[in-house]
Design an enzyme around this catalytic site. Structure first.
Site, PDB file in Angstrom:
ATOM      1  N   SER A 209      -2.869  -8.452   4.644  1.00  0.00           N
ATOM      2  CA  SER A 209      -2.610  -7.017   4.695  1.00  0.00           C
ATOM      3  C   SER A 209      -1.740  -6.576   3.522  1.00  0.00           C
ATOM      4  O   SER A 209      -2.005  -5.552   2.879  1.00  0.00           O
ATOM      5  CB  SER A 209      -1.929  -6.667   6.023  1.00  0.00           C
ATOM      6  OG  SER A 209      -1.681  -5.281   6.111  1.00  0.00           O
TER       7      SER A 209
ATOM      8  N   SER B 253      -3.276  -0.292   8.586  1.00  0.00           N
ATOM      9  CA  SER B 253      -1.923  -0.418   9.103  1.00  0.00           C
ATOM     10  C   SER B 253      -1.356  -1.737   8.610  1.00  0.00           C
ATOM     11  O   SER B 253      -2.049  -2.768   8.659  1.00  0.00           O
ATOM     12  CB  SER B 253      -1.916  -0.373  10.635  1.00  0.00           C
ATOM     13  OG  SER B 253      -0.592  -0.446  11.134  1.00  0.00           O
ATOM     14  N   GLU B 254      -0.120  -1.723   8.147  1.00  0.00           N
ATOM     15  CA  GLU B 254       0.421  -2.888   7.439  1.00  0.00           C
ATOM     16  C   GLU B 254       0.575  -4.122   8.318  1.00  0.00           C
ATOM     17  O   GLU B 254       0.739  -5.229   7.791  1.00  0.00           O
ATOM     18  CB  GLU B 254       1.758  -2.542   6.789  1.00  0.00           C
ATOM     19  CG  GLU B 254       2.861  -2.227   7.771  1.00  0.00           C
ATOM     20  CD  GLU B 254       4.027  -1.517   7.105  1.00  0.00           C
ATOM     21  OE1 GLU B 254       5.072  -2.164   6.921  1.00  0.00           O
ATOM     22  OE2 GLU B 254       3.891  -0.335   6.771  1.00  0.00           O
ATOM     23  N   ASN B 255       0.522  -3.963   9.640  1.00  0.00           N
ATOM     24  CA  ASN B 255       0.601  -5.135  10.505  1.00  0.00           C
ATOM     25  C   ASN B 255      -0.719  -5.907  10.575  1.00  0.00           C
ATOM     26  O   ASN B 255      -0.806  -6.907  11.270  1.00  0.00           O
ATOM     27  CB  ASN B 255       1.061  -4.760  11.909  1.00  0.00           C
ATOM     28  CG  ASN B 255       0.130  -3.789  12.612  1.00  0.00           C
ATOM     29  OD1 ASN B 255      -0.393  -2.868  11.984  1.00  0.00           O
ATOM     30  ND2 ASN B 255      -0.079  -3.964  13.905  1.00  0.00           N
ATOM     31  N   GLY B 256      -1.746  -5.442   9.838  1.00  0.00           N
ATOM     32  CA  GLY B 256      -2.970  -6.230   9.720  1.00  0.00           C
ATOM     33  C   GLY B 256      -4.206  -5.624  10.331  1.00  0.00           C
ATOM     34  O   GLY B 256      -5.132  -6.347  10.688  1.00  0.00           O
TER      35      GLY B 256
END
Length: 218
Positions: free
Chosen positions: A92, A50-53
């Protein structure tokens, strides 16, 4: 245009999950694609990003078991698979931009026959002008699949000759999963791979504005 039901949203997500090869690192975009994590058994080695890390997203938690500190990029509660990691957003996006994602599954407003993707804006003046990380994902992942309803809520086609909405990525989409079909984006256009139960090729084609080919023919 009015589309029959075909696969449910869960069935669409399960179909994508079954097609992801063992060992792939996969980003799940906001919205419908997040359901895919619910259909990959723990014994399968698929790493969801997930791109939020978050690296190692698991299925959605049971009601009442949500952890407010564990969310995906769409702010939905998540669980973690064994071996998961939490990283900073710069790390990320280094994964995304560095070409380390085997696959990204995004939602979509439109996909064109040449693989162009529009998924962040319909061009309405009241929309926030923010593409977010979708542009990075569309350009940085090794493969892009799109998971979306076959037609929009007003019945207009989403599989089109050319996108009329602002583009997210050029020529990046290689496969589309809808409630009616699985369709590859080949050099010669859209190629039908599978139909939902009870759905015919002619019905699928009638809900598109680009030709629908069959493998090995027209």
């Amino acid at each position: 245009m009015t589309a029959p039901d075909g696969w449910s949203r869960d069935e669409m997500a399960a179909r994508v999950a079954a097609d992801i090869p063992e060992g792939w690192v996969v980003n799940l975009g906001i919205g419908l694609p997040t359901l895919i994590a619910n259909f990959v058994p723990v014994q399968r080695e698929v790493m969801f990003h997930s791109e939020n890390g978050v690296i190692g997203v698991g299925p959605a938690p049971e009601p009442g078991d949500e952890d407010p500190w564990l969310i995906n990029a769409g702010k939905q509660p998540i669980t973690l698979r064994q071996g998961a990691s939490i990283v900073g957003q710069s790390d990320s996006f280094a994964i995304i931009r560095g070409g380390h994602l085997d696959l990204c599954v995004l939602g979509g407003y439109q996909v064109a026959a040449n693989g162009d993707l529009a998924n962040w804006s319909t061009g309405r003046p009241d929309e926030a002008p923010a593409v977010g990380g979708a542009m990075d994902l569309g350009a940085g992942a090794k493969r892009v699949w799109v998971l979306m309803e076959h037609v929009a809520r007003d019945g207009t086609a989403r599989l089109v000759r050319r996108c009329s909405y602002p583009l997210t990525a050029y020529g990046s989409v290689s496969r589309v999963y809808t409630n009616l079909a699985v369709i590859d984006v080949a050099p010669n256009g859209f190629v039908l791979r599978a139909c939902a139960p009870g759905i015919t090729r002619d019905r699928i084609a009638s809900l598109m504005t680009a030709p629908l080919l069959v493998e090995g023919g027209s």
